[in-house]
Design a protein around this motif. Structure first.
Motif, PDB file in Angstrom:
ATOM      1  N   ARG A   1       8.048   9.031  -0.901  1.00  0.00           N
ATOM      2  CA  ARG A   1       9.066   8.369  -0.082  1.00  0.00           C
ATOM      3  C   ARG A   1       8.696   8.455   1.403  1.00  0.00           C
ATOM      4  O   ARG A   1       8.789   7.472   2.135  1.00  0.00           O
ATOM      5  CB  ARG A   1      10.419   9.030  -0.341  1.00  0.00           C
ATOM      6  CG  ARG A   1      11.575   8.406   0.363  1.00  0.00           C
ATOM      7  CD  ARG A   1      12.875   9.096  -0.035  1.00  0.00           C
ATOM      8  NE  ARG A   1      13.284   8.644  -1.356  1.00  0.00           N
ATOM      9  CZ  ARG A   1      13.692   9.458  -2.345  1.00  0.00           C
ATOM     10  NH1 ARG A   1      13.742  10.765  -2.164  1.00  0.00           N
ATOM     11  NH2 ARG A   1      14.057   8.962  -3.501  1.00  0.00           N
ATOM     12  N   GLU A   2       8.253   9.621   1.828  1.00  0.00           N
ATOM     13  CA  GLU A   2       7.843   9.820   3.219  1.00  0.00           C
ATOM     14  C   GLU A   2       6.702   8.862   3.589  1.00  0.00           C
ATOM     15  O   GLU A   2       6.708   8.253   4.661  1.00  0.00           O
ATOM     16  CB  GLU A   2       7.409  11.272   3.394  1.00  0.00           C
ATOM     17  CG  GLU A   2       6.958  11.669   4.767  1.00  0.00           C
ATOM     18  CD  GLU A   2       6.517  13.131   4.778  1.00  0.00           C
ATOM     19  OE1 GLU A   2       5.402  13.399   5.282  1.00  0.00           O
ATOM     20  OE2 GLU A   2       7.267  13.999   4.283  1.00  0.00           O
ATOM     21  N   ILE A   3       5.727   8.738   2.696  1.00  0.00           N
ATOM     22  CA  ILE A   3       4.577   7.862   2.937  1.00  0.00           C
ATOM     23  C   ILE A   3       5.007   6.400   2.984  1.00  0.00           C
ATOM     24  O   ILE A   3       4.657   5.664   3.917  1.00  0.00           O
ATOM     25  CB  ILE A   3       3.498   8.083   1.854  1.00  0.00           C
ATOM     26  CG1 ILE A   3       2.881   9.474   1.991  1.00  0.00           C
ATOM     27  CG2 ILE A   3       2.423   6.999   1.910  1.00  0.00           C
ATOM     28  CD1 ILE A   3       2.058   9.910   0.775  1.00  0.00           C
ATOM     29  N   CYS A   4       5.756   5.968   1.985  1.00  0.00           N
ATOM     30  CA  CYS A   4       6.136   4.554   1.885  1.00  0.00           C
ATOM     31  C   CYS A   4       7.068   4.115   3.009  1.00  0.00           C
ATOM     32  O   CYS A   4       6.895   3.042   3.596  1.00  0.00           O
ATOM     33  CB  CYS A   4       6.790   4.275   0.536  1.00  0.00           C
ATOM     34  SG  CYS A   4       5.657   4.365  -0.866  1.00  0.00           S
ATOM     35  N   LEU A   5       8.063   4.936   3.308  1.00  0.00           N
ATOM     36  CA  LEU A   5       9.062   4.531   4.293  1.00  0.00           C
ATOM     37  C   LEU A   5       8.560   4.651   5.729  1.00  0.00           C
ATOM     38  O   LEU A   5       9.226   4.164   6.651  1.00  0.00           O
ATOM     39  CB  LEU A   5      10.357   5.311   4.081  1.00  0.00           C
ATOM     40  CG  LEU A   5      11.053   5.039   2.747  1.00  0.00           C
ATOM     41  CD1 LEU A   5      12.318   5.867   2.620  1.00  0.00           C
ATOM     42  CD2 LEU A   5      11.337   3.546   2.555  1.00  0.00           C
ATOM     43  N   ALA A   6       7.387   5.234   5.920  1.00  0.00           N
ATOM     44  CA  ALA A   6       6.778   5.276   7.257  1.00  0.00           C
ATOM     45  C   ALA A   6       6.117   3.937   7.608  1.00  0.00           C
ATOM     46  O   ALA A   6       5.816   3.687   8.771  1.00  0.00           O
ATOM     47  CB  ALA A   6       5.747   6.397   7.329  1.00  0.00           C
ATOM     48  N   LEU A   7       5.924   3.083   6.626  1.00  0.00           N
ATOM     49  CA  LEU A   7       5.297   1.783   6.850  1.00  0.00           C
ATOM     50  C   LEU A   7       6.333   0.791   7.387  1.00  0.00           C
ATOM     51  O   LEU A   7       7.531   0.917   7.107  1.00  0.00           O
ATOM     52  CB  LEU A   7       4.669   1.286   5.550  1.00  0.00           C
ATOM     53  CG  LEU A   7       3.530   2.166   5.033  1.00  0.00           C
ATOM     54  CD1 LEU A   7       3.182   1.815   3.602  1.00  0.00           C
ATOM     55  CD2 LEU A   7       2.314   2.051   5.944  1.00  0.00           C
ATOM     56  N   PRO A   8       5.901  -0.210   8.148  1.00  0.00           N
ATOM     57  CA  PRO A   8       6.832  -1.145   8.782  1.00  0.00           C
ATOM     58  C   PRO A   8       7.695  -1.934   7.792  1.00  0.00           C
ATOM     59  O   PRO A   8       7.193  -2.437   6.787  1.00  0.00           O
ATOM     60  CB  PRO A   8       5.919  -2.103   9.555  1.00  0.00           C
ATOM     61  CG  PRO A   8       4.608  -1.410   9.683  1.00  0.00           C
ATOM     62  CD  PRO A   8       4.509  -0.484   8.506  1.00  0.00           C
TER      63      PRO A   8
ATOM     64  N   ASP B   1      -3.022   0.485   1.326  1.00  0.00           N
ATOM     65  CA  ASP B   1      -3.709  -0.685   0.765  1.00  0.00           C
ATOM     66  C   ASP B   1      -2.740  -1.546  -0.037  1.00  0.00           C
ATOM     67  O   ASP B   1      -2.775  -2.777   0.049  1.00  0.00           O
ATOM     68  CB  ASP B   1      -4.879  -0.263  -0.115  1.00  0.00           C
ATOM     69  CG  ASP B   1      -6.078   0.220   0.671  1.00  0.00           C
ATOM     70  OD1 ASP B   1      -6.130   0.009   1.904  1.00  0.00           O
ATOM     71  OD2 ASP B   1      -6.984   0.823   0.045  1.00  0.00           O
ATOM     72  N   ALA B   2      -1.879  -0.909  -0.828  1.00  0.00           N
ATOM     73  CA  ALA B   2      -0.880  -1.646  -1.606  1.00  0.00           C
ATOM     74  C   ALA B   2       0.025  -2.446  -0.676  1.00  0.00           C
ATOM     75  O   ALA B   2       0.307  -3.620  -0.920  1.00  0.00           O
ATOM     76  CB  ALA B   2      -0.056  -0.685  -2.457  1.00  0.00           C
TER      77      ALA B   2
ATOM     78  N   ALA C   1       1.043 -10.343   9.588  1.00  0.00           N
ATOM     79  CA  ALA C   1       1.431  -9.689  10.846  1.00  0.00           C
ATOM     80  C   ALA C   1       1.813  -8.232  10.612  1.00  0.00           C
ATOM     81  O   ALA C   1       1.469  -7.357  11.410  1.00  0.00           O
ATOM     82  CB  ALA C   1       2.580 -10.442  11.505  1.00  0.00           C
ATOM     83  N   LEU C   2       2.506  -7.953   9.514  1.00  0.00           N
ATOM     84  CA  LEU C   2       2.859  -6.560   9.197  1.00  0.00           C
ATOM     85  C   LEU C   2       1.634  -5.780   8.744  1.00  0.00           C
ATOM     86  O   LEU C   2       1.445  -4.624   9.125  1.00  0.00           O
ATOM     87  CB  LEU C   2       3.943  -6.510   8.118  1.00  0.00           C
ATOM     88  CG  LEU C   2       5.340  -6.950   8.518  1.00  0.00           C
ATOM     89  CD1 LEU C   2       6.290  -6.846   7.329  1.00  0.00           C
ATOM     90  CD2 LEU C   2       5.868  -6.126   9.681  1.00  0.00           C
TER      91      LEU C   2
ATOM     92  N   VAL D   1      -0.659  -1.990  10.087  1.00  0.00           N
ATOM     93  CA  VAL D   1      -1.129  -0.853   9.288  1.00  0.00           C
ATOM     94  C   VAL D   1      -2.650  -0.757   9.307  1.00  0.00           C
ATOM     95  O   VAL D   1      -3.209   0.333   9.406  1.00  0.00           O
ATOM     96  CB  VAL D   1      -0.599  -0.967   7.843  1.00  0.00           C
ATOM     97  CG1 VAL D   1      -1.171   0.113   6.953  1.00  0.00           C
ATOM     98  CG2 VAL D   1       0.925  -0.917   7.851  1.00  0.00           C
ATOM     99  N   ARG D   2      -3.318  -1.884   9.202  1.00  0.00           N
ATOM    100  CA  ARG D   2      -4.784  -1.952   9.189  1.00  0.00           C
ATOM    101  C   ARG D   2      -5.231  -2.984  10.226  1.00  0.00           C
ATOM    102  O   ARG D   2      -5.632  -4.104   9.873  1.00  0.00           O
ATOM    103  CB  ARG D   2      -5.294  -2.367   7.812  1.00  0.00           C
ATOM    104  CG  ARG D   2      -4.923  -1.430   6.675  1.00  0.00           C
ATOM    105  CD  ARG D   2      -6.057  -0.468   6.418  1.00  0.00           C
ATOM    106  NE  ARG D   2      -5.934   0.161   5.124  1.00  0.00           N
ATOM    107  CZ  ARG D   2      -5.606   1.436   4.959  1.00  0.00           C
ATOM    108  NH1 ARG D   2      -5.345   2.187   5.997  1.00  0.00           N
ATOM    109  NH2 ARG D   2      -5.529   1.948   3.752  1.00  0.00           N
ATOM    110  N   PRO D   3      -5.171  -2.652  11.519  1.00  0.00           N
ATOM    111  CA  PRO D   3      -5.475  -3.632  12.560  1.00  0.00           C
ATOM    112  C   PRO D   3      -6.926  -4.138  12.532  1.00  0.00           C
ATOM    113  O   PRO D   3      -7.213  -5.213  13.019  1.00  0.00           O
ATOM    114  CB  PRO D   3      -5.200  -2.898  13.873  1.00  0.00           C
ATOM    115  CG  PRO D   3      -5.045  -1.472  13.531  1.00  0.00           C
ATOM    116  CD  PRO D   3      -4.775  -1.362  12.066  1.00  0.00           C
TER     117      PRO D   3
END
Length: 132
Positions: free
Chosen positions: A16-23, A110-111, A119-120, A124-126
């Motif tokens: 949850r911590e990992i996933c919800l840190a993503l935009p 990656d997922a 844009a999102l 994460v991977r500019p």
């Protein structure tokens, strides 16, 4: 074999911590399992604990083309082709074996990039232009 299920929910808390840190991500139950979405619509990770008695604590997640086959062949004790979504190239990742959470975070990123609008994904991977 002795199965280790997430009785204290530590694996789910870390995921949850990992996933919800993503935009622009959120979590809700889908098909009875904690599932992570982008912009409330697009699924990128599902958390499953003994799905239909399969004895696996793990995630099912979107994956770049070819990654599922490569990882499942290289490390079948850690990676698998999940039911229902495996035919679309999604990857199953066991969380009941020696878990490298940095690796899981990379797999989740990656997922996310496979499913997110460009844009999102660039947030994460500019350095990537292909969405992964």
């Amino acid at each position: 074999m002795e199965w280790t299920f997430d009785t204290d929910h530590r694996a789910l808390a870390r995921l949850r911590e990992i996933c919800l840190a993503l935009p622009e991500t959120s979590e809700r139950l889908s098909h009875g399992s904690p599932t992570f979405f982008i912009r409330e619509k697009k699924t990128f990770v599902m958390y499953l604990d003994d799905h239909h008695g399969d004895g696996i604590l793990g995630i099912w997640c979107a994956a770049p083309d070819g990654v599922q086959a490569t990882l499942v062949e290289a490390e079948p004790e850690r990676f698998f082709r999940p039911p229902y979504v495996g035919h679309r190239g999604w990857l199953g990742v066991r969380l009941d074996r020696d878990v490298d959470w940095d690796e899981v975070a990379g797999i989740v990123a990656d997922a996310y990039c496979c499913v997110a609008p460009k844009a999102l994904a660039r947030q994460v991977r500019p350095d990537r232009t292909d969405g992964v």
